[in-house]
Write a protein that holds these residues in place. Structure first.
Motif, mmCIF file in Angstrom:
data_model
loop_
_atom_site.group_PDB
_atom_site.id
_atom_site.type_symbol
_atom_site.label_atom_id
_atom_site.label_comp_id
_atom_site.label_asym_id
_atom_site.label_seq_id
_atom_site.Cartn_x
_atom_site.Cartn_y
_atom_site.Cartn_z
ATOM 1 N N ASN A 37 -12.904 31.796 -5.717
ATOM 2 C CA ASN A 37 -13.594 32.859 -6.449
ATOM 3 C C ASN A 37 -13.462 32.668 -7.958
ATOM 4 O O ASN A 37 -14.438 32.806 -8.709
ATOM 5 C CB ASN A 37 -13.032 34.212 -6.017
ATOM 6 N N TYR A 38 -12.259 32.318 -8.398
ATOM 7 C CA TYR A 38 -12.018 32.078 -9.822
ATOM 8 C C TYR A 38 -12.856 30.906 -10.325
ATOM 9 O O TYR A 38 -13.544 31.001 -11.358
ATOM 10 C CB TYR A 38 -10.526 31.808 -10.047
ATOM 11 N N LEU A 39 -12.835 29.773 -9.601
ATOM 12 C CA LEU A 39 -13.579 28.593 -10.030
ATOM 13 C C LEU A 39 -15.087 28.842 -10.017
ATOM 14 O O LEU A 39 -15.812 28.343 -10.887
ATOM 15 C CB LEU A 39 -13.237 27.402 -9.127
ATOM 16 N N THR A 40 -15.556 29.610 -9.033
ATOM 17 C CA THR A 40 -16.989 29.926 -8.964
ATOM 18 C C THR A 40 -17.437 30.690 -10.195
ATOM 19 O O THR A 40 -18.450 30.354 -10.834
ATOM 20 C CB THR A 40 -17.301 30.741 -7.700
ATOM 21 N N GLU A 41 -16.679 31.710 -10.561
ATOM 22 C CA GLU A 41 -17.095 32.549 -11.687
ATOM 23 C C GLU A 41 -16.907 31.833 -13.021
ATOM 24 O O GLU A 41 -17.710 32.005 -13.939
ATOM 25 C CB GLU A 41 -16.327 33.876 -11.651
#
Length: 458
Positions: free
Chosen positions: A251-255
């Motif tokens: 989720n962190y890398l996606t955003e």
């Protein structure tokens, strides 16, 4: 000769051979009905026998001709066919119905397999044969319609159109199947490209899809390099189970990736919770614009972390995770590294190492930038001087600055004041000034102003 032209030549050969066979024997039959004394007059029968030999030998001749010259040979034989057909119509004394049927057969064949250019060439050859025979023998015209004379060309034209129609229908069905297969393959290719695009930066993917050659090559270019990681992620990994930790990281890398793409960055790689992004290749807006975009991206990531922290707290992560970032600008070798079979589009150089070391030296929640980057963004982005810091792997201390925010975002209510010129450097963060230091700072500012004012009067 390529496959497409070979296929077209084979099609031309097939239909022209069919046309030659049907019209040839239809013409012989029509002449036989028109000149019933042919069986007793060898002078008239011999030319017809020669036509039969020509019809039989034409395919053999074409088979013996080499492939590169076969197309020209087909064109020549087609003109001979039209020329002989003109002679045939003259021998029939231009009898209306059979002449019209033979003429229509020629028009249909020419348009079906060669288009307007073949039609014009065949018609010219036909009229040459017709006029030559009419002038040589002065045949009288006749308007009589003989059913037996008209029946062979009628049958020939009907058979030719039926065979052509059947073959065309088969080709259409075959082409329809091929189109469906191509559509299926195209869907699969798009799906594969979509899956592959997950492993590439959109900027890089666009460059590859535009036809850019993919080979082992690099070039030297001035880039802005960005590194970031999450402070405290290793400790969190020891406390959390695998799947929740994976979901959090993804989720962190996606955003963060979405923010990088929005600002035009090329995502180089993910290394655990670390992110590497660079600006200036494969496309660039200019060194300064790329640099501003990189620092603006870092500021946007820093602000977005506040939202992620609130989200993670609701998921039971009490210890706040902070992102630290390092940015540097300089010349690097960028391009395809690796082998002929396995390429990695990335960059190498001392400037890359400096960006990574700045990220390691940054405090949690801090964006540490080099002096080169600062000199390009200072007009648009407020930065705080961090002085000279010792960087691992570099012999001499490196001048570093902390990027605070875009000046336009601070407006008139910002707590940061900065002015740098020759002989003067001023930076003040009112939020960090302690109450008992305010009087001392104010007095220092007044003394400096008075001294400058006195120097101005002299």
């Amino acid at each position: 000769m390529n496959a497409e032209s070979s296929k077209e030549t084979a099609r031309f050969l097939h239909y022209q051979g069919l046309f030659r066979f049907l019209t040839g024997f239809a013409g012989i039959a029509s002449l036989a009905f028109n000149y019933r004394e042919l069986s007793h007059d060898l002078n008239k029968a011999v030319p017809l026998l020669m036509v039969v030999v020509y019809i039989a030998l034409a395919p053999v001749i074409l088979q013996r001709i080499s492939q590169p010259t076969k197309a020209h040979a087909c064109q020549l034989l087609a003109l001979i066919d039209a020329l002989l057909l003109g002679c045939l119509i003259a021998l029939l004394h231009l009898s209306p119905l059979p002449s019209l049927l033979f003429f229509l057969a020629l028009q249909f064949n020419a348009l079906a397999i060669g288009g307007w250019r073949k039609l014009i060439a065949d018609d010219v050859a036909l009229f040459i044969g017709l006029l030559a025979m009419m002038l040589a023998y002065s045949f009288p015209w006749t308007m009589e319609v003989d059913l037996f004379t008209s029946l062979p060309p009628m049958i020939a034209l009907g058979l030719y159109t039926c065979v052509y129609g059947r073959n065309t229908s088969t080709e259409i069905l075959s082409d329809g199947k091929k189109i469906k297969e191509l559509e299926r393959q195209q869907i699969q290719l798009k799906l594969r490209n979509y899956r592959l695009s997950k492993y590439l930066s959109p900027t890089l993917l666009k460059a590859i899809q535009s036809g850019k050659d993919v080979k082992l090559e690099t070039h030297r270019r001035k880039l802005t390099i960005f590194f970031s990681d999450i402070k405290g992620f290793s400790e969190l990994a020891e406390e959390m189970e695998g799947q929740p930790l994976t979901n959090l990281l993804n989720n962190y890398l996606t955003e963060m990736s979405q923010i990088a793409i929005k600002h035009g960055g090329t995502i180089d790689k993910f290394i655990g919770d670390a992110v590497m992004v660079f600006f200036g290749d494969p496309s660039t807006k200019g060194v300064k614009e790329d640099c501003v975009a990189a620092v603006s991206m870092a500021i946007a990531m820093k602000k977005h972390m506040k939202e992620l922290q609130q989200r993670w707290v609701s998921q039971g992560i009490q210890k706040p995770l902070e992102i630290r970032m390092g940015i540097n600008t300089g010349y690097c070798a960028v391009g395809n590294f690796g082998t002929e079979d396995r390429l990695d589009y990335t960059l190498l150089g001392t400037e890359v190492n400096l960006a990574s070391r700045l990220e390691s030296a940054a405090q949690p929640g801090e964006i540490l930038i080099s002096h080169e980057t600062y000199s390009l963004v200072k007009e648009l982005i407020l930065c705080e001087d961090r002085g000279d810091i010792q960087i691992k792997g570099f012999q001499h201390p490196v001048k570093a600055y902390a990027a605070i925010d875009l000046r336009r975002n601070l407006g008139g209510a910002h707590q940061y004041f900065e002015h740098i010129t020759d002989g003067f450097s001023f930076y003040m963060d009112t939020d960090r000034i302690r109450n008992y230091d305010q009087d001392k700072i104010l007095q220092s500012l007044i003394d400096a102003a008075n001294h400058l004012q006195s120097r101005k009067k002299k």
